[in-house]
Design an enzyme around this catalytic site. Structure first.
Site, PDB file in Angstrom:
ATOM      1  N   LYS A  57      52.223 -27.943  39.434  1.00 43.50           N
ATOM      2  CA  LYS A  57      52.204 -26.626  39.911  1.00 43.50           C
ATOM      3  C   LYS A  57      50.551 -26.595  40.239  1.00 43.50           C
ATOM      4  O   LYS A  57      50.170 -26.066  40.993  1.00 43.50           O
ATOM      5  CB  LYS A  57      52.756 -25.396  39.149  1.00 43.50           C
ATOM      6  CG  LYS A  57      54.304 -25.432  39.160  1.00 43.50           C
ATOM      7  CD  LYS A  57      54.556 -25.137  40.534  1.00 43.50           C
ATOM      8  CE  LYS A  57      56.200 -24.827  40.648  1.00 43.50           C
ATOM      9  NZ  LYS A  57      56.716 -24.589  42.131  1.00 43.50           N
ATOM     10  N   THR A 101      64.760 -13.623  36.677  1.00 43.77           N
ATOM     11  CA  THR A 101      65.590 -14.364  37.488  1.00 43.77           C
ATOM     12  C   THR A 101      66.725 -14.755  36.595  1.00 43.77           C
ATOM     13  O   THR A 101      66.507 -14.766  35.480  1.00 43.77           O
ATOM     14  CB  THR A 101      64.833 -15.494  38.166  1.00 43.77           C
ATOM     15  OG1 THR A 101      64.322 -16.433  37.082  1.00 43.77           O
ATOM     16  CG2 THR A 101      63.751 -14.994  38.909  1.00 43.77           C
ATOM     17  N   TYR A 105      55.707 -29.851  34.534  1.00 47.38           N
ATOM     18  CA  TYR A 105      55.836 -28.670  35.405  1.00 47.38           C
ATOM     19  C   TYR A 105      54.288 -28.320  35.776  1.00 47.38           C
ATOM     20  O   TYR A 105      54.138 -27.787  36.898  1.00 47.38           O
ATOM     21  CB  TYR A 105      56.747 -27.445  34.790  1.00 47.38           C
ATOM     22  CG  TYR A 105      56.970 -26.447  35.679  1.00 47.38           C
ATOM     23  CD1 TYR A 105      57.674 -26.397  36.691  1.00 47.38           C
ATOM     24  CD2 TYR A 105      56.351 -25.212  35.373  1.00 47.38           C
ATOM     25  CE1 TYR A 105      58.038 -25.340  37.384  1.00 47.38           C
ATOM     26  CE2 TYR A 105      56.588 -23.895  36.379  1.00 47.38           C
ATOM     27  CZ  TYR A 105      57.582 -24.143  37.301  1.00 47.38           C
ATOM     28  OH  TYR A 105      57.692 -22.839  37.930  1.00 47.38           O
ATOM     29  N   ASN A 137      59.338 -23.061  48.326  1.00 47.63           N
ATOM     30  CA  ASN A 137      59.546 -22.412  47.237  1.00 47.63           C
ATOM     31  C   ASN A 137      60.588 -23.413  46.271  1.00 47.63           C
ATOM     32  O   ASN A 137      60.761 -23.083  45.077  1.00 47.63           O
ATOM     33  CB  ASN A 137      60.261 -21.248  47.553  1.00 47.63           C
ATOM     34  CG  ASN A 137      61.228 -20.692  46.357  1.00 47.63           C
ATOM     35  OD1 ASN A 137      60.417 -19.884  45.593  1.00 47.63           O
ATOM     36  ND2 ASN A 137      62.458 -20.794  46.376  1.00 47.63           N
ATOM     37  N   ALA A 138      60.930 -24.636  46.806  1.00 45.54           N
ATOM     38  CA  ALA A 138      61.984 -25.245  46.062  1.00 45.54           C
ATOM     39  C   ALA A 138      61.245 -25.841  44.715  1.00 45.54           C
ATOM     40  O   ALA A 138      60.109 -26.103  44.948  1.00 45.54           O
ATOM     41  CB  ALA A 138      62.482 -26.450  46.611  1.00 45.54           C
ATOM     42  N   ASP A 142      68.369 -25.890  50.952  1.00 40.61           N
ATOM     43  CA  ASP A 142      68.814 -25.835  49.424  1.00 40.61           C
ATOM     44  C   ASP A 142      69.482 -26.938  49.300  1.00 40.61           C
ATOM     45  O   ASP A 142      69.780 -27.756  50.424  1.00 40.61           O
ATOM     46  CB  ASP A 142      69.088 -24.859  48.910  1.00 40.61           C
ATOM     47  CG  ASP A 142      68.445 -24.587  47.552  1.00 40.61           C
ATOM     48  OD1 ASP A 142      68.543 -25.464  46.710  1.00 40.61           O
ATOM     49  OD2 ASP A 142      68.147 -23.261  47.152  1.00 40.61           O
ATOM     50  N   LYS A 195      59.811 -30.534  27.968  1.00 39.09           N
ATOM     51  CA  LYS A 195      60.477 -31.145  27.107  1.00 39.09           C
ATOM     52  C   LYS A 195      58.696 -31.490  26.718  1.00 39.09           C
ATOM     53  O   LYS A 195      57.981 -31.783  27.598  1.00 39.09           O
ATOM     54  CB  LYS A 195      60.765 -32.613  27.342  1.00 39.09           C
ATOM     55  CG  LYS A 195      61.494 -33.327  26.212  1.00 39.09           C
ATOM     56  CD  LYS A 195      62.714 -32.763  25.899  1.00 39.09           C
ATOM     57  CE  LYS A 195      63.579 -33.641  24.857  1.00 39.09           C
ATOM     58  NZ  LYS A 195      64.698 -32.892  24.488  1.00 39.09           N
ATOM     59  N   GLY A 223      67.746 -16.505  43.509  1.00 37.01           N
ATOM     60  CA  GLY A 223      66.707 -16.028  43.036  1.00 37.01           C
ATOM     61  C   GLY A 223      65.375 -15.510  43.901  1.00 37.01           C
ATOM     62  O   GLY A 223      65.550 -15.051  44.761  1.00 37.01           O
ATOM     63  N   ILE A 224      64.317 -16.130  43.554  1.00 38.62           N
ATOM     64  CA  ILE A 224      63.026 -15.936  44.272  1.00 38.62           C
ATOM     65  C   ILE A 224      63.423 -16.234  45.874  1.00 38.62           C
ATOM     66  O   ILE A 224      62.705 -15.649  46.692  1.00 38.62           O
ATOM     67  CB  ILE A 224      61.940 -16.609  43.576  1.00 38.62           C
ATOM     68  CG1 ILE A 224      61.587 -15.825  42.437  1.00 38.62           C
ATOM     69  CG2 ILE A 224      60.513 -16.496  44.616  1.00 38.62           C
ATOM     70  CD1 ILE A 224      60.490 -16.622  41.469  1.00 38.62           C
TER      71      ILE A 224
END
Length: 468
Positions: free
Chosen positions: A378, A409, A374, A309-310, A258, A316, A238-239
């Site tokens: 971020k 993606t 999330y 980037n990870a 990764d 939820k 992906g990105i």
């Protein structure tokens, strides 16, 4: 590959149907290809009287080989001539078919709200002359550097103008505001070159701040990262894979990292660009020490660029979220990055003058239903960037973030179609972005000529309506 809606909207029959229904009409965005010029078409340079950036802007336009034009005004003609820029003369009475690829306006001469009239005077007769996938760029003085409250007020007002211009612009045209601190006039090159070019295809409505730096902004336009070593986490797919490929295209040697579960994909990706693979779980207690050791073994002198980037999601709503769903997301997306930064800085694994680029998210700015974990992580990334920027300045290390919006993606392909299509259409480009759009923005941050950029957060979201 454009999404299905964009493909329909860009054929003759589909375009008519969409117009009749009053639906958003996306265009296929122009994106950079190796060998392309920075900007294909005429750039019109304008300025409020008394500004300080017409000369530096003209110098950038001359360096990138742009066709240019100015109004018949002594200050603008002199700025162009002094820069060696062969600029044509333009007047508002020119035929309507005389059009521009970009409008660049120096607003640093505006010191009072009554002088905001200069924006109307320049853009009213020119805005509809901008070609498809054009560029609108306004440059101002950071309000905190203004000489008076009235000047600060007027400069802050520029944000409203450019963000509205981005929403009024059609056919893939973007609009940005670049605040340039006094003394940073020699730091325009990489930022103007990026914002004028198709590399910034999916970046619009953003505010970029440029500060002073030790060396003037210069960079090779073909391989600016030649001789640099870049670590990219989450590089298997992906990105992350797009970031690795783009930085490699720019000349960097890539170390991709990764988790072991994606080791085969990671190795294949690194093999394709002559890079090195590191399989590691960045949340493991020994990860910072092990990753530093691996980097030092392969690159004894250290690395120049770190791209965090990870990241993961475990969506939820907060009422139904288990502790492990919260803890793992915050640990992968934020805490592990902090630990890696600490290790890289303590061991000089990242060189002085290096670049740290973090991948945040529009969720960290606007929030999102079902993503409290999330969005927290971020938003924390943004906090880390802004708090570390002044700390790292002593070592000439910059730290910035990108905040992607809806990017096409494998992950977003699993989103239910109605939600996916809403994500695509709720922005000024009326389509989703591509991983390469994020990667190009990171390459701009990573350039040796971007020393004046630090503490910035730029959304790569096509000017999403969320968090706008």
């Amino acid at each position: 590959m454009p999404d299905t809606y964009t493909q329909i909207a860009t054929n003759s029959i589909g375009r008519k149907v969409i117009q009749q229904l009053g639906l958003p009409a996306p265009v296929i965005l122009e994106r950079h290809e190796p060998g392309d010029a920075v900007v294909e078409g005429t750039v019109l340079l304008g300025a409020a009287p008394g500004g300080r950036l017409a000369g530096p802007i003209a110098q950038v336009l001359e360096r990138v080989g742009a066709e240019a034009a100015t109004e018949l005004r002594d200050d603008l003609r002199t700025a162009a001539a002094d820069a060696g820029l062969d600029a044509a003369v333009w007047n508002p009475q020119a035929p309507a078919d005389q059009r521009f690829k970009a409008l660049v306006f120096d607003a640093t001469g505006i010191t009072d709200s009554t002088q905001l009239q200069e924006l109307h005077a320049f853009f009213q007769p020119t805005f509809r002359r901008v070609k498809s996938c054009g560029r609108v760029i306004v440059l101002g003085t950071p309000p905190e550097h203004a000489d008076s409250p009235r000047e600060a007020t007027a400069q802050r007002a520029l944000e409203g103008f450019t963000r509205s211009a981005g929403k009024e612009a059609r056919a893939g045209t973007t609009a940005q505001l670049v605040y340039v601190a006094p003394g940073a006039e020699d730091q325009l090159f990489t930022t103007l070159a990026f914002l004028l070019s198709p590399r910034s295809a999916y970046v619009s409505g953003q505010v970029v701040r440029i500060g002073e730096a030790k060396d003037p902004s210069t960079a090779d336009l073909v391989a600016p990262l030649a001789g640099k070593v870049a670590l990219v986490t989450g590089a298997a797919r992906g990105i992350g894979a797009a970031i690795a490929q783009t930085l490699h295209r720019e000349g960097a040697t890539i170390v991709g990292l990764d988790v072991p579960q994606l080791g085969a994909d990671l190795q294949a990706g690194m093999d394709s660009i002559g890079g090195t693979a590191i399989e590691a779980d960045i949340t493991a207690e020994s990860a910072p020490k092990d990753i530093v050791a691996a980097l030092k073994k392969a690159h004894k002198g250290g690395i120049d660029i770190v791209v965090h980037n990870a990241g993961i999601t475990r969506d939820k709503t907060i009422g139904g979220m288990k502790p492990e769903g919260w803890g793992l997301v915050v640990d992968v997306n934020l805490s592990a990055e902090e630990r890696l930064n600490d290790a890289f800085l303590a061991t000089d694994t990242i060189k002085d003058g290096g670049r740290i680029v973090c991948v945040s998210s529009i969720s960290g700015i606007a929030g999102n239903n079902g993503q409290t974990n999330y969005a927290t992580s971020k938003a924390g990334v943004i906090g880390m960037v802004q708090s570390l920027a002044p700390v790292l300045a002593d070592r000439d290390i910059t730290i910035n973030a990108v905040a992607p919006g809806f990017i096409e993606t494998q992950m977003t392909a699993k989103v239910p179609l109605p939600i996916r299509q809403a994500g695509r259409l709720m922005n000024s480009m009326s389509q989703g972005g591509l991983p390469v759009d994020v990667a190009e923005t990171i390459a701009w941050y990573a350039s040796p000529g971007s020393s004046g950029l630090t503490g910035n957060v730029v959304r790569v979201c096509g000017q999403s309506l969320l968090g706008a």
